[in-house]
Design a protein around this motif. Structure first.
Motif, PDB file in Angstrom:
ATOM      1  N   GLY A  21       3.908 -36.409  25.889  1.00  0.00           N
ATOM      2  CA  GLY A  21       3.305 -36.303  24.563  1.00  0.00           C
ATOM      3  C   GLY A  21       2.289 -35.202  24.391  1.00  0.00           C
ATOM      4  N   GLY A  22       2.299 -34.190  25.276  1.00  0.00           N
ATOM      5  CA  GLY A  22       1.314 -33.123  25.178  1.00  0.00           C
ATOM      6  C   GLY A  22       1.356 -32.361  23.868  1.00  0.00           C
ATOM      7  N   PHE A  23       2.527 -32.321  23.238  1.00  0.00           N
ATOM      8  CA  PHE A  23       2.677 -31.589  21.980  1.00  0.00           C
ATOM      9  C   PHE A  23       1.803 -32.146  20.861  1.00  0.00           C
ATOM     10  CE2 PHE A  23       5.582 -35.155  21.825  1.00  0.00           C
ATOM     11  CZ  PHE A  23       5.439 -35.622  20.536  1.00  0.00           C
ATOM     12  N   ALA A  24       1.323 -33.372  21.007  1.00  0.00           N
ATOM     13  CA  ALA A  24       0.552 -34.019  19.935  1.00  0.00           C
ATOM     14  C   ALA A  24      -0.935 -33.687  19.999  1.00  0.00           C
ATOM     15  CB  ALA A  24       0.737 -35.542  20.013  1.00  0.00           C
ATOM     16  N   TYR A  25      -1.367 -32.891  20.986  1.00  0.00           N
ATOM     17  CA  TYR A  25      -2.787 -32.658  21.191  1.00  0.00           C
ATOM     18  C   TYR A  25      -3.105 -31.164  21.211  1.00  0.00           C
ATOM     19  CZ  TYR A  25      -2.284 -37.484  22.736  1.00  0.00           C
ATOM     20  OH  TYR A  25      -1.977 -38.819  22.802  1.00  0.00           O
ATOM     21  N   GLN A  27      -6.743 -30.291  21.912  1.00  0.00           N
ATOM     22  CA  GLN A  27      -8.065 -30.229  22.535  1.00  0.00           C
ATOM     23  C   GLN A  27      -9.107 -29.614  21.594  1.00  0.00           C
ATOM     24  OE1 GLN A  27      -8.263 -28.818  26.532  1.00  0.00           O
ATOM     25  NE2 GLN A  27      -6.632 -30.151  27.248  1.00  0.00           N
ATOM     26  N   GLY A  28      -9.000 -29.926  20.305  1.00  0.00           N
ATOM     27  CA  GLY A  28      -9.971 -29.437  19.339  1.00  0.00           C
ATOM     28  C   GLY A  28      -9.643 -28.077  18.760  1.00  0.00           C
ATOM     29  N   LEU A  29      -8.568 -27.440  19.232  1.00  0.00           N
ATOM     30  CA  LEU A  29      -8.199 -26.123  18.710  1.00  0.00           C
ATOM     31  C   LEU A  29      -7.946 -26.170  17.207  1.00  0.00           C
ATOM     32  CD1 LEU A  29      -7.436 -23.154  19.137  1.00  0.00           C
ATOM     33  CD2 LEU A  29      -5.119 -23.911  19.698  1.00  0.00           C
ATOM     34  N   GLU A  30      -7.345 -27.256  16.738  1.00  0.00           N
ATOM     35  CA  GLU A  30      -7.067 -27.361  15.298  1.00  0.00           C
ATOM     36  C   GLU A  30      -8.352 -27.289  14.485  1.00  0.00           C
ATOM     37  OE1 GLU A  30      -4.456 -30.027  12.159  1.00  0.00           O
ATOM     38  OE2 GLU A  30      -4.859 -30.825  14.156  1.00  0.00           O
ATOM     39  N   LEU A 143      -1.745 -24.952  24.683  1.00  0.00           N
ATOM     40  CA  LEU A 143      -2.733 -24.505  23.707  1.00  0.00           C
ATOM     41  C   LEU A 143      -2.216 -23.328  22.876  1.00  0.00           C
ATOM     42  CD1 LEU A 143      -6.004 -24.773  25.823  1.00  0.00           C
ATOM     43  CD2 LEU A 143      -5.243 -26.289  23.992  1.00  0.00           C
ATOM     44  N   VAL A 144      -1.518 -22.413  23.507  1.00  0.00           N
ATOM     45  CA  VAL A 144      -0.984 -21.265  22.767  1.00  0.00           C
ATOM     46  C   VAL A 144       0.082 -21.719  21.783  1.00  0.00           C
ATOM     47  CG1 VAL A 144       0.290 -19.098  22.964  1.00  0.00           C
ATOM     48  CG2 VAL A 144      -1.579 -19.589  24.550  1.00  0.00           C
ATOM     49  N   HIS A 145       0.932 -22.638  22.187  1.00  0.00           N
ATOM     50  CA  HIS A 145       1.951 -23.153  21.267  1.00  0.00           C
ATOM     51  C   HIS A 145       1.304 -23.941  20.126  1.00  0.00           C
ATOM     52  CE1 HIS A 145       5.621 -22.811  24.190  1.00  0.00           C
ATOM     53  NE2 HIS A 145       5.128 -21.663  23.819  1.00  0.00           N
ATOM     54  N   ALA A 146       0.206 -24.637  20.408  1.00  0.00           N
ATOM     55  CA  ALA A 146      -0.536 -25.292  19.328  1.00  0.00           C
ATOM     56  C   ALA A 146      -1.053 -24.246  18.348  1.00  0.00           C
ATOM     57  CB  ALA A 146      -1.696 -26.107  19.900  1.00  0.00           C
ATOM     58  N   VAL A 203      -7.023 -33.456   6.814  1.00  0.00           N
ATOM     59  CA  VAL A 203      -5.603 -33.211   7.044  1.00  0.00           C
ATOM     60  C   VAL A 203      -5.465 -32.543   8.394  1.00  0.00           C
ATOM     61  CG1 VAL A 203      -3.518 -32.066   6.239  1.00  0.00           C
ATOM     62  CG2 VAL A 203      -5.175 -32.946   4.580  1.00  0.00           C
ATOM     63  N   ARG A 204      -4.646 -33.098   9.268  1.00  0.00           N
ATOM     64  CA  ARG A 204      -4.492 -32.506  10.593  1.00  0.00           C
ATOM     65  C   ARG A 204      -3.102 -32.737  11.136  1.00  0.00           C
ATOM     66  NH1 ARG A 204      -7.934 -36.418  14.704  1.00  0.00           N
ATOM     67  NH2 ARG A 204      -7.132 -38.403  13.988  1.00  0.00           N
ATOM     68  N   ILE A 205      -2.730 -31.884  12.082  1.00  0.00           N
ATOM     69  CA  ILE A 205      -1.433 -31.987  12.742  1.00  0.00           C
ATOM     70  C   ILE A 205      -1.567 -32.700  14.072  1.00  0.00           C
ATOM     71  CG2 ILE A 205       0.476 -30.653  13.724  1.00  0.00           C
ATOM     72  CD1 ILE A 205      -0.243 -28.383  11.818  1.00  0.00           C
ATOM     73  N   PHE A 206      -2.647 -32.407  14.797  1.00  0.00           N
ATOM     74  CA  PHE A 206      -2.798 -32.866  16.172  1.00  0.00           C
ATOM     75  C   PHE A 206      -3.753 -34.043  16.263  1.00  0.00           C
ATOM     76  CE2 PHE A 206      -1.644 -28.383  16.414  1.00  0.00           C
ATOM     77  CZ  PHE A 206      -0.583 -28.419  17.310  1.00  0.00           C
ATOM     78  N   ARG A 207      -3.602 -34.840  17.310  1.00  0.00           N
ATOM     79  CA  ARG A 207      -4.424 -36.020  17.499  1.00  0.00           C
ATOM     80  C   ARG A 207      -5.755 -35.713  18.161  1.00  0.00           C
ATOM     81  NH1 ARG A 207      -1.594 -41.056  19.936  1.00  0.00           N
ATOM     82  NH2 ARG A 207      -3.336 -41.998  18.828  1.00  0.00           N
ATOM     83  N   SER A 208      -5.865 -34.566  18.808  1.00  0.00           N
ATOM     84  CA  SER A 208      -7.143 -34.180  19.422  1.00  0.00           C
ATOM     85  C   SER A 208      -7.337 -32.675  19.257  1.00  0.00           C
ATOM     86  CB  SER A 208      -7.166 -34.536  20.914  1.00  0.00           C
ATOM     87  OG  SER A 208      -6.365 -33.637  21.662  1.00  0.00           O
TER      88      SER A 208
END
Length: 208
Positions: A21-25, A27-30, A143-146, A203-208
């Protein structure tokens, strides 16, 4: 060096297809992108900082400690800088443990993601240095893909960033291998504050 069978094993564990599930996070980049602190021209610097001085180095040290048989589960959870980061590392760790139990017949407990990964490395007797390098490259790629999902960042530039951060992964892995738990620490104030802001985004895409 990793033997061919070992390389295949680690590559599978770190593959985007491995269901942790790494795609869902992010690390605050969003939150960093939302506030304007991160843009396509500064993403590499942001990820570089995370690797050298933030979660990258910290998780690498925790992975090494767990691989050496040290009990760092509670420490790893306590070091999460925000509720989002705590949720991220525990949920990814639980998913990793579940996948290792189901697909590799390994008796793995749940826990923080780098700790479970380190325990798996120890259980399989894998050489630590190349595993930590690949672990850090996986974080870089995540992180880069995020960033690609959050900003107008082309595929070629994204791959260039990942390639340019390769030597950083090698350097940080070497530092982690030589570091003990008493040397854990972070100094990524921007990323930490962004992680704290992440939960309050409307509004956000990621959980973290």
């Amino acid at each position: 060096m990793l033997a061919p069978e070992e390389l295949l094993c680690v590559s599978q564990w770190l593959s985007p297809a491995f269901p942790v599930g790494g795609f869902a996070y992010s690390q605050g980049l969003e939150a960093g992108v939302s506030s304007g602190d991160v843009c396509p021209d500064t993403l590499e610097d942001w990820v570089d900082g995370v690797l050298r001085y933030g979660a990258g180095r910290m998780d690498a040290v925790l992975l090494c400690a767990a691989a050496r048989g040290e009990d760092v589960s509670e420490l790893a959870e306590a070091l999460a800088v925000s509720s989002g980061r705590r949720r991220e590392t525990l949920e990814m760790g639980a998913a990793l443990g579940r996948c290792l139990r189901g697909s590799f017949d390994m008796e793995m407990p749940d826990g923080a993601y780098p700790v479970v990964f380190g325990q798996a490395v120890r259980a399989r007797g894998l050489p630590l240095e190349p595993v930590v390098v690949l672990f850090l490259q996986s974080l870089t790629t995540l992180l880069v893909h995020a960033g690609q999902r959050l900003m107008p960042l082309g595929q070629e530039k994204a791959q260039r960033i990942i390639a340019e951060l390769g030597p950083v992964c090698v350097s940080v892995a070497g530092e982690a291998l030589a570091s003990g738990i008493d040397e854990i620490g972070t100094a990524t104030f921007g990323a930490d504050l962004a992680s704290l802001r992440q939960d309050s985004l409307e509004v956000r895409i990621f959980r973290s």
